[in-house]
Scaffold this motif. Structure first.
Motif, short mmCIF file in Angstrom:
data_model
loop_
_atom_site.label_atom_id
_atom_site.label_comp_id
_atom_site.label_asym_id
_atom_site.label_seq_id
_atom_site.Cartn_x
_atom_site.Cartn_y
_atom_site.Cartn_z
N ILE A 147 0.85 -1.19 0.00
CA ILE A 147 0.00 0.00 0.00
C ILE A 147 0.88 1.24 0.00
N GLY A 148 0.77 2.03 -1.07
CA GLY A 148 1.52 3.27 -1.17
C GLY A 148 0.74 4.41 -0.55
N ALA A 149 1.25 4.93 0.55
CA ALA A 149 0.65 6.08 1.23
C ALA A 149 1.73 7.14 1.42
N ASP A 150 2.62 7.20 0.44
CA ASP A 150 3.83 8.01 0.56
C ASP A 150 3.74 9.35 -0.15
N GLY A 151 2.55 9.94 -0.18
CA GLY A 151 2.40 11.33 -0.59
C GLY A 151 2.42 11.56 -2.09
N ALA A 152 2.35 12.85 -2.45
CA ALA A 152 2.21 13.23 -3.86
C ALA A 152 3.39 12.84 -4.72
N THR A 153 4.57 12.70 -4.12
CA THR A 153 5.75 12.30 -4.88
C THR A 153 6.04 10.81 -4.68
N SER A 154 5.00 10.03 -4.48
CA SER A 154 5.07 8.61 -4.16
C SER A 154 6.02 7.81 -5.05
N GLY A 155 6.94 7.11 -4.40
CA GLY A 155 7.83 6.22 -5.13
C GLY A 155 7.10 4.98 -5.62
N VAL A 156 6.09 4.54 -4.87
CA VAL A 156 5.30 3.38 -5.30
C VAL A 156 4.55 3.73 -6.58
N ARG A 157 3.91 4.91 -6.61
CA ARG A 157 3.16 5.33 -7.81
C ARG A 157 4.11 5.54 -8.99
N ARG A 158 5.29 6.07 -8.72
CA ARG A 158 6.25 6.33 -9.79
C ARG A 158 6.61 5.03 -10.51
N GLN A 159 6.84 3.95 -9.74
CA GLN A 159 7.16 2.68 -10.38
C GLN A 159 5.95 2.11 -11.09
N LEU A 160 4.77 2.26 -10.50
CA LEU A 160 3.55 1.75 -11.10
C LEU A 160 3.25 2.44 -12.43
N MET A 161 3.52 3.75 -12.50
CA MET A 161 3.26 4.53 -13.70
C MET A 161 4.40 4.46 -14.71
N GLY A 162 5.62 4.28 -14.20
CA GLY A 162 6.78 4.29 -15.07
C GLY A 162 7.30 5.68 -15.36
N ARG A 163 6.80 6.67 -14.61
CA ARG A 163 7.28 8.04 -14.79
C ARG A 163 7.03 8.86 -13.53
N ARG A 164 7.67 9.98 -13.44
CA ARG A 164 7.47 10.91 -12.33
C ARG A 164 6.48 12.00 -12.75
N ASP A 165 5.50 12.28 -11.92
CA ASP A 165 4.53 13.34 -12.19
C ASP A 165 4.09 13.89 -10.84
N ASN A 166 4.66 15.02 -10.44
CA ASN A 166 4.48 15.49 -9.07
C ASN A 166 3.16 16.20 -8.82
#
Length: 340
Positions: A147-166
């Motif tokens: 469970i990614g609860a690591d905020g708007a700059t989430s590292g979990v979301r970044r890997q899931l998306m394949g890109r950074r989008d703050n």
């Protein structure tokens, strides 16, 4: 890999979303580990406003919870070019200091047997029988749910998306507490989309902030100068306002990591609690998060459409016209804030 630690749920991020989700899971007897790179108590840029819907939801999720807050009923709406509109809400808003509030939620999680570890997320790898999470320390944990609860700059979301989008940048600073103890919201037809100024009175200081889709530190300084507010220590954070990542039944994003903040006001704490509960329900019941949280996803689509309309210059000017009638503005606010 023989000594690989195994856990049912690994939660990355010990803010309101992560701590409340962990609390609900621990109360239900689900083994979970909560990690965060920060040392708590830690400060967090945020006005710290809990609407009645927000603090009543928290009391439903954690009955009997106690925390310090500044009770606010006086609000002043300021639309540039129109007289200020002061009014009093029917139900109090609660202003908390995030450093203390977030630490209290983390301690509440730990009080029911939840385990916390200081550590920073690096990456995950999906296996047939689980998820292997590697921390920056090199330590690895195997879990069934991440469970990614690591905020708007989430590292979990970044890997899931394949890109950074703050996302949208918000800037804030603390100033001396105003004696009027009123919450101030300032708008202007000249502001860019999502642009509004706020002054949130805490028990010891006021948090003043501003953000929009084209936010820069210089723009914030200009807002402060226009309002005759001396610059102190500028701080910034991002608010992610999208749900454009692939949904995964075992990798769940909640709170700001999942882009669940209110599209119009950028309020994030209530959405953190809502999605924390949805994630816990999904794990406990074995149902997909996309199904358990379906109503929230649909609500955000409606908020997106309303947001596109609300910040148009002519709508802001119309709001200024309406602000000439404080009783009408009060009625609108009370209706929007009233818990169902």
């Amino acid at each position: 890999m023989e000594n690989l630690r195994k856990i049912e749920v690994l939660i990355v991020g010990a803010g309101p979303a992560g701590s409340v989700c962990g609390y609900l899971l621990a109360k239900a007897g689900v083994s979970c580990l909560l990690i965060d790179h920060a040392t708590f108590p830690r400060d967090k840029i945020c006005g710290g406003g809990l609407t009645p819907k927000c603090w009543k939801l928290l009391e439903e999720l954690i009955p009997g919870i106690k925390y310090e807050y500044n009770s606010i009923r006086n609000i002043r709406l300021e639309v540039e070019g129109f007289p200020a509109c002061p009014f009093e809400t029917a139900i109090e808003l609660r202003l908390v200091k995030r450093k203390e509030f977030d630490n209290m939620l983390l301690e509440t999680y730990k009080s029911v047997g939840g385990e916390f570890m200081q550590g920073a997320f690096l990456r995950y790898e999906e296996k047939q029988d689980g998820i292997i999470v590697t921390l920056k320390s090199g330590e690895q944990v195997e879990c069934r749910y991440l469970i990614g609860a690591d905020g708007a700059t989430s590292g979990v979301r970044r890997q899931l998306m394949g890109r950074r989008d703050n996302g949208l940048l918000i800037m804030e600073q603390y100033v001396e507490k105003s004696p009027e103890n009123a919450l101030v919201v300032g708008m202007s037809p000249k502001y860019d989309k999502n642009g509004y100024f706020y002054r949130f009175p805490n028990s010891e200081f006021d948090a003043v902030g501003y953000g929009d889709v084209n936010m820069t530190p210089d723009k914030f300084r200009k807002i402060l100068q226009q309002r005759h507010i001396p610059e102190t220590k500028l701080r910034g954070c991002y608010i992610y306002l999208k749900n454009d990542y692939p949904l995964n039944d075992h990798i769940i994003l909640i709170g700001d990591a999942g882009g669940f903040a209110n599209r119009v006001t950028c309020e994030g704490i209530k959405s953190a609690f809502e999605t924390a509960k949805a994630a816990a329900d999904a794990v406990i019941s074995g149902r997909p998060f996309r199904e358990v949280n379906a109503r929230k996803f649909e609500k955000l689509k409606k908020e997106d459409r309303f947001n596109d309309f609300f910040y148009k210059p002519y709508v802001v000017r119309l709001l200024g016209q309406i602000s000439r009638i404080p009783s009408l503005v009060k009625w609108c606010f009370d209706r929007a804030l009233r818990p169902h």
